[in-house]
Each structure stands twice: as C-alpha cells, then as structure tokens.
Write an enzyme that holds these catalytic residues in place. Structure first.
Site, PDB file in Angstrom:
ATOM      1  N   GLN A  10      40.082  14.496 -27.350  1.00 58.88           N
ATOM      2  CA  GLN A  10      41.104  14.675 -28.393  1.00 58.88           C
ATOM      3  C   GLN A  10      40.912  13.731 -29.583  1.00 58.88           C
ATOM      4  OE1 GLN A  10      44.710  16.532 -28.561  1.00 58.88           O
ATOM      5  NE2 GLN A  10      43.725  16.097 -30.514  1.00 58.88           N
TER       6      GLN A  10
ATOM      7  N   ASP B 201      47.564  28.099 -26.198  1.00 61.87           N
ATOM      8  CA  ASP B 201      47.337  26.746 -26.709  1.00 61.87           C
ATOM      9  C   ASP B 201      48.390  25.755 -26.198  1.00 61.87           C
ATOM     10  OD1 ASP B 201      46.028  24.713 -28.024  1.00 61.87           O
ATOM     11  OD2 ASP B 201      46.469  25.400 -30.048  1.00 61.87           O
TER      12      ASP B 201
ATOM     13  N   HIS C  61      42.730  29.579 -23.892  1.00 59.42           N
ATOM     14  CA  HIS C  61      42.853  28.262 -24.547  1.00 59.42           C
ATOM     15  C   HIS C  61      44.236  27.674 -24.297  1.00 59.42           C
ATOM     16  CE1 HIS C  61      41.610  25.396 -27.852  1.00 59.42           C
ATOM     17  NE2 HIS C  61      42.888  25.094 -27.656  1.00 59.42           N
TER      18      HIS C  61
ATOM     19  N   HIS D 235      37.253  22.717 -29.883  1.00 59.10           N
ATOM     20  CA  HIS D 235      38.199  22.815 -30.982  1.00 59.10           C
ATOM     21  C   HIS D 235      37.350  22.643 -32.232  1.00 59.10           C
ATOM     22  CE1 HIS D 235      41.148  22.136 -27.870  1.00 59.10           C
ATOM     23  NE2 HIS D 235      42.140  22.264 -28.735  1.00 59.10           N
TER      24      HIS D 235
ATOM     25  N   HIS E 248      46.509  23.757 -23.020  1.00 60.98           N
ATOM     26  CA  HIS E 248      46.510  22.303 -22.764  1.00 60.98           C
ATOM     27  C   HIS E 248      47.499  22.018 -21.647  1.00 60.98           C
ATOM     28  CE1 HIS E 248      44.101  21.115 -26.326  1.00 60.98           C
ATOM     29  NE2 HIS E 248      44.553  22.281 -26.757  1.00 60.98           N
TER      30      HIS E 248
ATOM     31  N   GLU F  38      39.784  23.093 -36.997  1.00 57.67           N
ATOM     32  CA  GLU F  38      41.231  23.372 -36.983  1.00 57.67           C
ATOM     33  C   GLU F  38      41.868  22.647 -38.158  1.00 57.67           C
ATOM     34  OE1 GLU F  38      43.420  22.224 -33.487  1.00 57.67           O
ATOM     35  OE2 GLU F  38      45.198  23.349 -34.084  1.00 57.67           O
TER      36      GLU F  38
HETATM   37 FE   FE2 Z   1      43.975  23.430 -28.484  1.00 56.87          FE
END
Ligand code: FE2
Length: 426
Positions: free
Chosen positions: A153, A310, A58, A211, A60, A214
C-alpha cells in the site's frame, strides 16, 4: 459428498428449462429433463436464472467492516483513506481482522459471491494482516475461494523494507504479486517497481495484479510499463491492471496506441465502479470526471475486463454489502454500457471474466465444472442487474449453503393484483 438435482432453471446463455445434476462436488449432467437418481434431493428453480457464482476480482479484506475505526474519513477522499488506514494499522489485531473477514465472507456467501481476490497490505513488517488472511483463506476454503495479492500500500520501493516484506508474504503463501507504481516517489521509480515486481512473478511462476494509475493524472502511464514487462517476460494472460483510472483522462491519440499494446500483452483489467465514481474527479470543479477506466473500449478490444467491489465499509468507502450486482449496475451506468451486448458484458464482468482473471479452475456450468452457483430471482442476466436480484439459493459443491426468501411486495389496491415482484413475465 453432497448430491443435488436442480430442476427447470434458466441459464445465462439463454437456455431455459434446464436441469443440473451435481454429484461429488461437480456437475455431472446439464440438460433438459434429466432422469432423477434415487435419493438425490431436488431444488425446483421454477424457471429462475441459475448462474455460476459471482466472483469479485478486486477487494481489500484486511480493511473491510472497519468503518469508523479509529474515525471516519471526513473528506471521503482516496488520500485521506490511505492516511486513515495508516492510523488504523498499528491498532489492528490478528483476531479482529479474522473476525471481520469471516463476517464479510458470510455476507459474500449469502449474496452468491463464492470467489474473491483480495489485496492484503504487506507494508507492516509484522505481516499481521497477511497471517490473518492466510488463516481466513484456510477457514473459508470449504465455501469460498479466497485468493490473496501481496499489496504494498505504501509503495514497494517507497516504504522502508517494502520489497523484503512483500517477498516474505509470498513465502508465507500469498498467491499473487501486487504493486502500486503511481504511489512510488517518481515516474521512474514507478516504472522500476513494475519491472522488479513482474520479474519476481516470472521467477516464482505467480500471477500479477497491480493497483495501477489510480489517479486522474493523464500522464500516469504505468499501465504501458505493465503491458511491456508482461510481454518481455512471457507473462501473457497472467497479469492484471487494477483501477487504471488515469486512462479516463488520457489523450485519445495516446490511448489509440495503448489499448492494442494491452491487448497484445493479454493484460486483464479490473475497474472498480463504486469506488472510482466516488474517489476520482475530486479535484475537478465542473465538468467533473467520472474517473472509471475506458471499459467499453477495452471490452470492444477483446480485453478481459472485470468489475471489483474494492471496498465495503472501510477507510475508503462507508457503504457496500458484498452485492456484485450492485457493482455491475454501477459499472453499467458509469460506463454508459447500455446496449444489450454491453449490459450482458457487465454481468460477465462479475462472473466469467472475473473468474478468468483469478484463473479459477472448473468455473462454469458445463458437465465437469465445480457444482457452484447461485439461483437468482430474475429471468436473465440483464434482469438480475436491473433488480439486484434476490439470491434464492446459493450452491457450493452441490450443497445449498444459503437461501433467501423471494422478494415481493403485497398490494391492497382496488382491481389490481395482490402482489408484485418486479420481474418480467415468464
Ligand atoms: Fe484496491
């Protein structure tokens, strides 16, 4: 193709004194005292641990190494991070994303991290980051497997044109369907996004990684929908829930029903310990929740659990260095995973379990597997976590692609040894 004979390695399964012969990109033989074929270069492992490469389940990569652009995250919170990313997006150029991502991949290789699943934001209708990371994926393919997730996102239903942009990203070659149900406008919209995105994945034969939940809100239960849709659509073993931090705060009675449902659906789970421990619990006074999902209980239920990095130096997190042993160490501490089996499980969470979540072909140290791995200055996986062990050599396709000198300190003390390297005795 490159050939290499690795001599006298310890393996993660506890065997020692093992040789590995790599030829034509694959391990051809693995065992003690292999005969040395003529002309094949040798790497003396000196009894250190040779592991399959680290895998980050995971990440970005479109945001990495952008720390400080256009400003730093003053509160250090998740929501300011999302807002900051929104400010940065219109200023991004494809060239700058590519350069930063390539620089990060250099760090990754140096740290023995040779496979990364990266989410890429698909909410910008220009799909600038998608095109940039598809280019990066092609360019790094000789030395790093980059798998991309179409990540909305701003919410696939909440953002204007979200679903259309996500589908366009998949059409361009993005590998995995992403989502963010807890960020949709309502619980019902979140559940609807899970259903629509899983149907899309089933239609196209793709994997899913959302996701999911979270948040510290114990009523955020989209993972339940994710498990349900996975089963309904026959996607078992191909769907992952990332973060799942709300599970930390859920009622135990509800979780006693939820975890078996997740196990039935063969849902994969990715916790992101460095980020969860810094971003969750921010509205708490004291006691302050840790926020990481219920890793020990999920592991005990036989669920595939990986740890992800992440973020590294981006709007959400100003630290990090592509070191999956740092990630494993944080996961171990936050989850109090201190039994021998659990500590080993933390090493697996950044190697074999993460590889299972990505569906990596030929991962491992068996004959026939891809000749990839990392030589660590440690005697065992647990020692590797304890020391964030030095990566003495990184091997890709039977070729050494990175080296670091061994880590030690010179001493000048009366009657004491002249150096220490902090490892246990062989
Ligand atoms: Fe993430």
């Amino acid at each position: 193709m490159a050939a290499l004979l690795i001599r006298n390695a310890a393996l993660p399964d506890g065997r020692s004194g093992i040789d590995l012969l790599a030829r034509d990109g694959r391990f051809e033989a693995v065992g003690p005292n292999l005969p040395a074929p003529e002309g094949v270069p040798q790497l003396d492992a000196q009894g250190w641990l040779f592991s399959p490469p680290f895998v980050d389940a995971h990440f970005h990569m479109d945001a990495t190494l952008s720390y400080g652009l256009p400003r730093v995250n003053a509160s250090g919170t998740l929501l300011e991070g999302i807002a900051l990313w929104g400010e940065l997006k219109p200023m991004l150029t494809q060239e700058a994303i590519v350069e930063r991502a390539l620089a990060y991949c250099d760090w990754a290789v140096a740290k023995g991290l040779l496979a990364i699943r990266s989410h890429v934001d698909v909410c910008d209708p220009r799909l600038l980051a998608v095109e940039a990371l598809l280019q990066v994926k092609r360019r790094v393919a000789p030395y790093l497997d980059l798998q991309l997730v179409a990540f909305p996102q701003d919410g696939v239903l909440r953002a204007p044109g979200g679903m259309a942009n996500l589908k366009r990203a998949l059409d361009l070659g993005v590998d995995v369907v992403g989502g963010i149900p807890h960020f949709e406008r309502t619980m019902a919209e979140g559940a609807s996004s899970v259903r629509q995105l899983c149907e899309l994945a089933a239609e196209r034969g793709l994997r899913v990684d959302m996701h999911c939940d979270e948040t510290d809100d114990p009523m955020s239960r989209h993972v339940e929908s994710l498990a349900f849709e996975t089963q309904r659509l026959g996607l078992q073993g191909r769907v992952t829930g990332s973060h799942l931090t709300s599970m930390h705060s859920m009622d135990n009675d509800y979780v006693s029903k939820l975890i078996p449902l997740m196990a039935d659906a063969q849902l994969g789970v990715v916790a992101n310990p460095l980020i969860n421990i810094t971003l969750q619990g921010r509205r708490d006074t004291y006691p302050k929740r840790r926020g990481m999902t219920r890793v020990p209980e999920l592991m005990a239920a036989g669920i595939t659990v990986a740890f992800g990095h992440d973020c590294v130096m981006d709007p959400w997190y100003s630290l990090g260095s592509a070191d999956m042993l740092e990630v494993a160490a944080m996961g171990l501490h936050v989850g109090q995973l201190t039994s021998t089996t659990q500590m080993r499980g933390c090493f697996d969470a950044v190697t074999t379990e993460a590889a299972r979540i990505l569906g990596l072909e030929g991962y491992g140290l068996m004959p026939g597997c891809r000749a990839d791995g990392v030589l660590l200055q440690a005697r065992s996986p647990i020692e590797a976590i304890r020391l964030r062990a030095q990566r003495l050599a990184v091997v890709r396709g039977g070729r050494i692609v990175a080296r670091s000198p061994s880590a030690s300190a010179q001493l000048d003390l009366p009657g004491r040894p002249n150096a220490v390297d902090f490892t246990s005795k062989p």
